[in-house]
Design a protein around this motif. Structure first.
Motif, PDB file in Angstrom:
ATOM      1  N   ALA A  19       0.813  -1.217   0.000  1.00  0.00           N
ATOM      2  CA  ALA A  19       0.000   0.000   0.000  1.00  0.00           C
ATOM      3  C   ALA A  19       0.848   1.271   0.000  1.00  0.00           C
ATOM      4  CB  ALA A  19      -0.939   0.001   1.201  1.00  0.00           C
ATOM      5  N   ILE A  20       2.026   1.224   0.602  1.00  0.00           N
ATOM      6  CA  ILE A  20       2.911   2.394   0.583  1.00  0.00           C
ATOM      7  C   ILE A  20       3.362   2.680  -0.851  1.00  0.00           C
ATOM      8  CG2 ILE A  20       5.218   3.202   1.239  1.00  0.00           C
ATOM      9  CD1 ILE A  20       4.804   2.031   3.961  1.00  0.00           C
ATOM     10  N   GLY A  21       3.650   1.635  -1.598  1.00  0.00           N
ATOM     11  CA  GLY A  21       4.028   1.808  -2.997  1.00  0.00           C
ATOM     12  C   GLY A  21       2.898   2.419  -3.810  1.00  0.00           C
ATOM     13  N   THR A  22       1.661   2.021  -3.505  1.00  0.00           N
ATOM     14  CA  THR A  22       0.504   2.600  -4.187  1.00  0.00           C
ATOM     15  C   THR A  22       0.377   4.085  -3.896  1.00  0.00           C
ATOM     16  OG1 THR A  22      -0.696   0.506  -4.127  1.00  0.00           O
ATOM     17  CG2 THR A  22      -2.003   2.483  -4.401  1.00  0.00           C
ATOM     18  N   SER A  23       0.633   4.483  -2.650  1.00  0.00           N
ATOM     19  CA  SER A  23       0.554   5.892  -2.272  1.00  0.00           C
ATOM     20  C   SER A  23       1.598   6.722  -3.011  1.00  0.00           C
ATOM     21  CB  SER A  23       0.742   6.052  -0.762  1.00  0.00           C
ATOM     22  OG  SER A  23      -0.296   5.421  -0.063  1.00  0.00           O
ATOM     23  N   ILE A  24       2.789   6.180  -3.150  1.00  0.00           N
ATOM     24  CA  ILE A  24       3.846   6.879  -3.898  1.00  0.00           C
ATOM     25  C   ILE A  24       3.440   7.035  -5.360  1.00  0.00           C
ATOM     26  CG2 ILE A  24       6.238   6.721  -4.700  1.00  0.00           C
ATOM     27  CD1 ILE A  24       6.874   5.196  -2.102  1.00  0.00           C
ATOM     28  N   ALA A  25       2.899   5.962  -5.935  1.00  0.00           N
ATOM     29  CA  ALA A  25       2.467   6.005  -7.333  1.00  0.00           C
ATOM     30  C   ALA A  25       1.375   7.054  -7.539  1.00  0.00           C
ATOM     31  CB  ALA A  25       1.960   4.624  -7.764  1.00  0.00           C
ATOM     32  N   THR A  26       0.436   7.129  -6.612  1.00  0.00           N
ATOM     33  CA  THR A  26      -0.648   8.107  -6.714  1.00  0.00           C
ATOM     34  C   THR A  26      -0.114   9.530  -6.665  1.00  0.00           C
ATOM     35  OG1 THR A  26      -2.213   6.582  -5.666  1.00  0.00           O
ATOM     36  CG2 THR A  26      -2.788   8.930  -5.664  1.00  0.00           C
ATOM     37  N   LEU A  27       0.789   9.805  -5.731  1.00  0.00           N
ATOM     38  CA  LEU A  27       1.360  11.140  -5.586  1.00  0.00           C
ATOM     39  C   LEU A  27       2.081  11.574  -6.861  1.00  0.00           C
ATOM     40  CD1 LEU A  27       2.200  13.652  -4.011  1.00  0.00           C
ATOM     41  CD2 LEU A  27       4.073  12.316  -3.002  1.00  0.00           C
ATOM     42  N   LEU A  28       2.930  10.711  -7.397  1.00  0.00           N
ATOM     43  CA  LEU A  28       3.697  11.068  -8.597  1.00  0.00           C
ATOM     44  C   LEU A  28       2.789  11.215  -9.825  1.00  0.00           C
ATOM     45  CD1 LEU A  28       6.852   8.793  -8.109  1.00  0.00           C
ATOM     46  CD2 LEU A  28       6.618  11.253  -7.654  1.00  0.00           C
ATOM     47  N   ALA A  29       1.760  10.387  -9.907  1.00  0.00           N
ATOM     48  CA  ALA A  29       0.833  10.473 -11.037  1.00  0.00           C
ATOM     49  C   ALA A  29       0.030  11.773 -10.996  1.00  0.00           C
ATOM     50  CB  ALA A  29      -0.109   9.273 -11.032  1.00  0.00           C
ATOM     51  N   GLN A  30      -0.433  12.148  -9.819  1.00  0.00           N
ATOM     52  CA  GLN A  30      -1.165  13.411  -9.678  1.00  0.00           C
ATOM     53  C   GLN A  30      -0.267  14.604  -9.997  1.00  0.00           C
ATOM     54  OE1 GLN A  30      -4.230  13.994  -9.334  1.00  0.00           O
ATOM     55  NE2 GLN A  30      -5.240  12.315  -8.292  1.00  0.00           N
ATOM     56  N   MET A  31       0.963  14.535  -9.559  1.00  0.00           N
ATOM     57  CA  MET A  31       1.922  15.604  -9.825  1.00  0.00           C
ATOM     58  C   MET A  31       2.146  15.766 -11.334  1.00  0.00           C
ATOM     59  SD  MET A  31       5.810  15.920  -8.290  1.00  0.00           S
ATOM     60  CE  MET A  31       5.240  15.463  -6.657  1.00  0.00           C
ATOM     61  N   MET A  32       2.265  14.648 -12.019  1.00  0.00           N
ATOM     62  CA  MET A  32       2.480  14.690 -13.460  1.00  0.00           C
ATOM     63  C   MET A  32       1.254  15.215 -14.196  1.00  0.00           C
ATOM     64  SD  MET A  32       4.205  14.249 -16.204  1.00  0.00           S
ATOM     65  CE  MET A  32       5.693  13.427 -15.593  1.00  0.00           C
ATOM     66  N   SER A  33       0.083  14.648 -13.887  1.00  0.00           N
ATOM     67  CA  SER A  33      -1.135  14.984 -14.616  1.00  0.00           C
ATOM     68  C   SER A  33      -1.622  16.408 -14.366  1.00  0.00           C
ATOM     69  CB  SER A  33      -2.248  13.995 -14.244  1.00  0.00           C
ATOM     70  OG  SER A  33      -3.451  14.344 -14.869  1.00  0.00           O
ATOM     71  N   ALA A  34      -1.676  16.806 -13.099  1.00  0.00           N
ATOM     72  CA  ALA A  34      -2.280  18.092 -12.745  1.00  0.00           C
ATOM     73  C   ALA A  34      -1.328  19.266 -12.894  1.00  0.00           C
ATOM     74  CB  ALA A  34      -2.798  18.040 -11.303  1.00  0.00           C
ATOM     75  N   TYR A  35      -0.009  19.004 -12.886  1.00  0.00           N
ATOM     76  CA  TYR A  35       0.942  20.126 -12.835  1.00  0.00           C
ATOM     77  C   TYR A  35       1.964  20.101 -13.966  1.00  0.00           C
ATOM     78  CZ  TYR A  35       4.380  23.363 -10.786  1.00  0.00           C
ATOM     79  OH  TYR A  35       5.251  24.402 -10.574  1.00  0.00           O
ATOM     80  N   PHE A  36       2.845  19.108 -13.989  1.00  0.00           N
ATOM     81  CA  PHE A  36       3.960  19.130 -14.937  1.00  0.00           C
ATOM     82  C   PHE A  36       3.527  19.001 -16.398  1.00  0.00           C
ATOM     83  CE2 PHE A  36       6.495  17.906 -11.128  1.00  0.00           C
ATOM     84  CZ  PHE A  36       7.365  18.992 -11.157  1.00  0.00           C
ATOM     85  N   MET A  37       2.438  18.273 -16.649  1.00  0.00           N
ATOM     86  CA  MET A  37       1.959  18.148 -18.030  1.00  0.00           C
ATOM     87  C   MET A  37       1.554  19.495 -18.610  1.00  0.00           C
ATOM     88  SD  MET A  37       2.241  15.218 -19.516  1.00  0.00           S
ATOM     89  CE  MET A  37       1.067  15.410 -20.850  1.00  0.00           C
ATOM     90  N   ASN A  38       1.154  20.422 -17.756  1.00  0.00           N
ATOM     91  CA  ASN A  38       0.789  21.756 -18.239  1.00  0.00           C
ATOM     92  C   ASN A  38       1.996  22.488 -18.818  1.00  0.00           C
ATOM     93  OD1 ASN A  38      -1.926  21.544 -17.484  1.00  0.00           O
ATOM     94  ND2 ASN A  38      -1.473  22.182 -15.402  1.00  0.00           N
ATOM     95  N   TYR A  39       3.188  22.154 -18.347  1.00  0.00           N
ATOM     96  CA  TYR A  39       4.405  22.757 -18.908  1.00  0.00           C
ATOM     97  C   TYR A  39       4.787  22.096 -20.231  1.00  0.00           C
ATOM     98  CZ  TYR A  39       9.238  24.196 -19.535  1.00  0.00           C
ATOM     99  OH  TYR A  39      10.405  24.691 -20.072  1.00  0.00           O
ATOM    100  N   PHE A  40       4.650  20.778 -20.281  1.00  0.00           N
ATOM    101  CA  PHE A  40       5.050  20.048 -21.487  1.00  0.00           C
ATOM    102  C   PHE A  40       4.124  20.322 -22.670  1.00  0.00           C
ATOM    103  CE2 PHE A  40       6.803  16.982 -18.184  1.00  0.00           C
ATOM    104  CZ  PHE A  40       8.085  17.487 -18.294  1.00  0.00           C
ATOM    105  N   ILE A  41       2.865  20.683 -22.382  1.00  0.00           N
ATOM    106  CA  ILE A  41       1.918  21.020 -23.448  1.00  0.00           C
ATOM    107  C   ILE A  41       1.943  22.541 -23.632  1.00  0.00           C
ATOM    108  CG2 ILE A  41      -0.484  20.936 -24.208  1.00  0.00           C
ATOM    109  CD1 ILE A  41      -0.850  18.523 -22.343  1.00  0.00           C
ATOM    110  N   LYS A  42       2.376  22.991 -24.794  1.00  0.00           N
ATOM    111  CA  LYS A  42       2.583  24.420 -25.025  1.00  0.00           C
ATOM    112  C   LYS A  42       1.327  25.252 -24.772  1.00  0.00           C
ATOM    113  CE  LYS A  42       4.324  27.670 -28.495  1.00  0.00           C
ATOM    114  NZ  LYS A  42       4.856  27.834 -29.872  1.00  0.00           N
ATOM    115  N   GLU A  43       0.182  24.761 -25.240  1.00  0.00           N
ATOM    116  CA  GLU A  43      -1.055  25.518 -25.088  1.00  0.00           C
ATOM    117  C   GLU A  43      -1.485  25.659 -23.631  1.00  0.00           C
ATOM    118  OE1 GLU A  43      -2.857  22.785 -28.165  1.00  0.00           O
ATOM    119  OE2 GLU A  43      -4.074  24.581 -28.471  1.00  0.00           O
TER     120      GLU A  43
END
Length: 447
Positions: A394-418
């Motif tokens: 379950a700890i591994g699942t929590s880490i996966a969730t945190l990193l996935a949310q970080m990527m989807s909600a935040y960093f992807m906005n930088y990688f997509i120019k628009e």
């Protein structure tokens, strides 16, 4: 063009805060009640059965986005803008579309669980009970109507009454030692009651009747064309928010699933704050976008700063109090849940700023970018779960969730120019938290 004077805007803001207050009341009432009854249920059932009860909710949760067709924000926007279609057509068309989608989703779930769990009839029945919400949610177009009018109190009354009655039923089941199947049936009872009370209040308070609703084929096509990227996006959001439980059951143990489910109850319970604040201000933001782009950008930045500030405060509080809360609420049989919770709670920061920024994409007709971002997050989450769950549970699942949310909600906005304007607005909001900008503004206004 909509004209908003400072006085009108101030009155509108006060109305929006009052509207959010009703949603807060509903969620706090649910939190307090669920805290008592939920902990009682967790202790009564134990980690394994408690995990199985939560697992029964995974199927309808994953398909909820498909049953809803991504119409929520689109429908509110159409009602506020008052375009070429009458409101009875908007509500009637959305209701029929959601009703059909809900029935199809329920059928798909029934076939799926029959194939996957043919040797577990009790689990099949549990899933069918919990999946009843997919059909009942079609009536939630009334809730969307109330949101567009900034009158969420009417929805709160309906849903709070249904929740209170279903909670009394749960207590009765607990006191009389009912089976696991009985507890899953409460979901069906609550969904049905909520739908019926919503209809009653709409017919009475609005001076209208659902029999006046009309289905419009051309409107249906238009709504589906606008909403399908949101529907798929929401589907992938639920995939990577609920696939964790499915993958834990398959790759780990029911004990790990139960612990993770217990941590989720203390982590995801805060997400309603982001939805309440954002949805209450959405009609105002639509008006600002129509009137003045610069005013819209300022309001958008302030909304993100508020959401970032609240989410970080919550994450810090839970981080330092996790051990105390878990021991107090769940007891020794849930040892280790605090470590899962400490990691998972920081996902809330990215959930909050992600919810707040989602409206930017809708107002700029960039729904397809939301789909792309969500697919990226779901992919990251599933891949990390495959790597981390066998070793860390379950700890591994929590880490996966945190990193996935970080990527989807935040960093992807930088990688997509628009989407980079959103990334910079989110980054500025996070900097505002460090600078205590929101607190300083609040203190200045109170003088």
């Amino acid at each position: 063009m909509i004209e908003l004077s400072p006085q009108k805007l101030s009155a509108t803001a006060r109305k929006a805060f009052a509207n959010a207050g009703w949603v807060f009341f509903d969620r706090i009432f649910r939190m307090a009640t669920a805290l008592l009854v939920g902990v009682w249920s967790a202790r009564y059932l134990g980690p394994s059965q408690f995990g199985l009860l939560n697992f029964a909710n995974v199927f309808p949760t994953v398909l909820m986005s498909l049953a809803g067709l991504g119409l929520a924000n689109i429908l509110i926007t159409e009602i506020v803008r008052k375009g070429e279609y009458a409101e009875n057509q908007l509500l009637g068309t959305a209701f029929i579309l959601r009703l059909i989608a809900g029935a199809v989703s329920l059928f798909v779930i029934a076939v799926t669980i029959r194939l996957l769990y043919s040797d577990q009839p009790v689990l099949q029945a549990m899933v069918l009970f919990t999946s009843s919400v997919l059909v009942c949610q079609s009536v939630d177009v009334i809730d969307l109507h109330f949101q567009s009018r900034v009158k969420s109190r009417l929805s709160v009354v309906a849903k709070s009454v249904a929740f209170a009655l279903s909670t009394l039923l749960r207590v009765y089941f607990l006191a009389n030692h009912f089976s696991l199947l009985a507890f899953s049936s409460v979901v069906f009872v609550e969904a049905t009651l909520s739908a019926l009370i919503l209809i009653f209040i709409y017919n009475r308070e609005e001076g209208q009747h659902i029999l006046h609703w009309r289905f419009n084929r051309a409107l249906a096509i238009r709504l589906l064309r606008l909403s399908w990227p949101l529907m798929i996006s929401e589907f992938f959001i639920f995939i990577y928010m609920r696939s964790d439980q499915f993958m834990l059951k398959e790759l780990a143990t029911d004990l790990e699933l139960g612990k993770f489910s217990a941590a989720l109850r203390l982590s995801e319970v805060w997400y309603f704050i982001a939805t309440a604040i954002t949805s209450s201000f959405y009609p105002t933001i639509v008006a600002l976008k129509t009137q003045n782009e610069e005013a819209f950008q300022r309001a958008f930045r302030k909304l993100l700063s508020l959401l970032a500030s609240i989410s970080i405060l919550i994450a810090v509080f839970i981080t330092f109090s996790s051990s105390f809360l878990v021991n107090l609420l769940y007891g020794q049989q849930y040892t280790g849940v605090d470590n899962i919770l400490v990691i998972h709670i920081w996902s809330a920061v990215f959930v909050f700023i992600g919810v707040g920024s989602s409206y930017w994409f809708i107002l700029h007709d960039r729904q397809r970018l939301l789909l792309l971002k969500t697919i990226a997050g779901a992919t990251v989450n599933i891949l990390l779960n495959l790597i981390l769950i066998p070793r860390y549970g379950a700890i591994g699942t929590s880490i996966a969730t945190l990193l996935a949310q970080m990527m989807s909600a935040y960093f992807m906005n930088y990688f997509i120019k628009e989407a980079r304007p959103v990334f910079f607005a989110q980054s500025a909001a996070l900097v505002d938290v460090v600078k205590l900008t929101f607190l300083k503004d609040l203190l200045q206004r109170s003088r």
